[in-house]
Design a protein around this motif. Structure first.
Motif, PDB file in Angstrom:
ATOM      1  N   ARG A   1       0.835  -1.203   0.000  1.00 50.52           N
ATOM      2  CA  ARG A   1       0.000   0.000   0.000  1.00 50.52           C
ATOM      3  C   ARG A   1       0.872   1.256   0.000  1.00 50.52           C
ATOM      4  NH1 ARG A   1      -4.901   0.270   3.972  1.00 50.52           N
ATOM      5  NH2 ARG A   1      -5.821  -0.896   2.285  1.00 50.52           N
TER       6      ARG A   1
ATOM      7  N   ASP B   1      -6.145 -10.010  -3.108  1.00 57.48           N
ATOM      8  CA  ASP B   1      -6.485  -8.639  -2.772  1.00 57.48           C
ATOM      9  C   ASP B   1      -6.077  -8.358  -1.328  1.00 57.48           C
ATOM     10  OD1 ASP B   1      -7.486  -6.110  -2.627  1.00 57.48           O
ATOM     11  OD2 ASP B   1      -9.577  -6.680  -2.840  1.00 57.48           O
TER      12      ASP B   1
ATOM     13  N   THR C   1       2.030   6.674  -6.983  1.00 59.19           N
ATOM     14  CA  THR C   1       1.030   7.612  -7.502  1.00 59.19           C
ATOM     15  C   THR C   1       1.380   9.048  -7.156  1.00 59.19           C
ATOM     16  OG1 THR C   1      -0.359   7.277  -5.554  1.00 59.19           O
ATOM     17  CG2 THR C   1      -0.894   5.986  -7.516  1.00 59.19           C
TER      18      THR C   1
ATOM     19  N   ILE D   1      -7.533   9.106  -8.655  1.00 57.48           N
ATOM     20  CA  ILE D   1      -8.092   7.792  -8.318  1.00 57.48           C
ATOM     21  C   ILE D   1      -7.829   6.802  -9.442  1.00 57.48           C
ATOM     22  CG2 ILE D   1     -10.272   6.542  -7.929  1.00 57.48           C
ATOM     23  CD1 ILE D   1     -11.181   9.052  -6.322  1.00 57.48           C
ATOM     24  N   GLU D   2      -7.947   7.227 -10.681  1.00 59.18           N
ATOM     25  CA  GLU D   2      -7.642   6.341 -11.820  1.00 59.18           C
ATOM     26  C   GLU D   2      -6.194   5.878 -11.775  1.00 59.18           C
ATOM     27  OE1 GLU D   2      -9.457   4.734 -14.160  1.00 59.18           O
ATOM     28  OE2 GLU D   2     -11.107   5.472 -12.915  1.00 59.18           O
TER      29      GLU D   2
ATOM     30  N   TRP E   1      -4.308   5.702  -9.104  1.00 55.13           N
ATOM     31  CA  TRP E   1      -4.219   4.789  -7.965  1.00 55.13           C
ATOM     32  C   TRP E   1      -4.721   3.397  -8.352  1.00 55.13           C
ATOM     33  CZ3 TRP E   1      -2.198   4.653  -3.160  1.00 55.13           C
ATOM     34  CH2 TRP E   1      -2.619   3.629  -2.332  1.00 55.13           C
ATOM     35  N   LYS E   2      -5.846   3.336  -9.067  1.00 54.66           N
ATOM     36  CA  LYS E   2      -6.417   2.042  -9.470  1.00 54.66           C
ATOM     37  C   LYS E   2      -5.477   1.278 -10.396  1.00 54.66           C
ATOM     38  CE  LYS E   2     -11.301   3.112  -8.942  1.00 54.66           C
ATOM     39  NZ  LYS E   2     -12.586   3.318  -9.614  1.00 54.66           N
TER      40      LYS E   2
ATOM     41  N   ASN F   1      -1.944  -6.046  -7.481  1.00 55.46           N
ATOM     42  CA  ASN F   1      -2.806  -7.209  -7.264  1.00 55.46           C
ATOM     43  C   ASN F   1      -2.523  -8.314  -8.274  1.00 55.46           C
ATOM     44  OD1 ASN F   1      -4.132  -6.325  -4.977  1.00 55.46           O
ATOM     45  ND2 ASN F   1      -5.769  -5.339  -6.113  1.00 55.46           N
TER      46      ASN F   1
ATOM     47  N   GLU G   1      -2.775  -0.085  -8.131  1.00 52.01           N
ATOM     48  CA  GLU G   1      -3.355  -1.138  -7.298  1.00 52.01           C
ATOM     49  C   GLU G   1      -3.592  -2.413  -8.111  1.00 52.01           C
ATOM     50  OE1 GLU G   1      -7.076  -1.624  -4.235  1.00 52.01           O
ATOM     51  OE2 GLU G   1      -7.441  -0.555  -6.105  1.00 52.01           O
ATOM     52  N   ASN G   2      -4.149  -2.279  -9.315  1.00 49.86           N
ATOM     53  CA  ASN G   2      -4.400  -3.449 -10.160  1.00 49.86           C
ATOM     54  C   ASN G   2      -3.121  -4.166 -10.548  1.00 49.86           C
ATOM     55  OD1 ASN G   2      -7.190  -3.248 -10.125  1.00 49.86           O
ATOM     56  ND2 ASN G   2      -7.255  -1.937 -11.944  1.00 49.86           N
TER      57      ASN G   2
ATOM     58  N   TRP H   1      -5.980  -5.254  -0.012  1.00 54.23           N
ATOM     59  CA  TRP H   1      -6.437  -3.921   0.409  1.00 54.23           C
ATOM     60  C   TRP H   1      -7.587  -3.994   1.389  1.00 54.23           C
ATOM     61  CZ3 TRP H   1      -2.356  -1.742  -0.905  1.00 54.23           C
ATOM     62  CH2 TRP H   1      -1.754  -1.966  -2.128  1.00 54.23           C
TER      63      TRP H   1
ATOM     64  N   SER I   1     -10.743  12.429  -9.743  1.00 54.18           N
ATOM     65  CA  SER I   1     -10.943  11.206 -10.520  1.00 54.18           C
ATOM     66  C   SER I   1      -9.670  10.798 -11.276  1.00 54.18           C
ATOM     67  CB  SER I   1     -12.132  11.343 -11.464  1.00 54.18           C
ATOM     68  OG  SER I   1     -11.934  12.394 -12.369  1.00 54.18           O
TER      69      SER I   1
END
Length: 103
Positions: free
Chosen positions: A63, A100, A70, A83-84, A86-87, A94, A90-91, A102, A80
């Protein structure tokens, strides 16, 4: 009788995590960064290990690395957009571990 301490240090590196990596030992996890010294203070260009922090779980390490990756961009035009980004990070993490962490 004093118990012998065994060296069980493990280093975890992955191209996606670069320049960060993780070291695991008996007491927990450490996030480190391969860095170059600030040229304002030294002439050395030899890479150094910069300690980012100490964490109790592997998930917290990942994390923190995701957060650092990011924050390499100095400005986002919207929440947004951040957040995109970050995603995406994160993906990718993962996918590396196939679980997962988180939650």
């Amino acid at each position: 009788m004093k118990e012998k301490e065994l060296s069980n240090s493990i280093t975890i590196r992955d191209p996606f995590l670069e320049p960060f990596y993780i070291q695991k030992d008996t007491y927990g996890y450490t996030v480190l960064e391969d860095a170059t010294p600030d040229q304002r203070y030294t002439k050395s260009i030899e890479k150094i290990q910069k300690t980012i922090g100490y964490y109790s779980t592997f998930g917290y390490c990942l994390r923190r690395i995701a957060s650092l990756k990011t924050s390499n961009k100095s400005e986002y035009n919207s929440i947004s957009e951040y957040i995109e980004e970050w995603k995406i990070v994160e993906n990718k993490i993962n996918q590396l571990i196939k679980i997962d962490l988180w939650d």
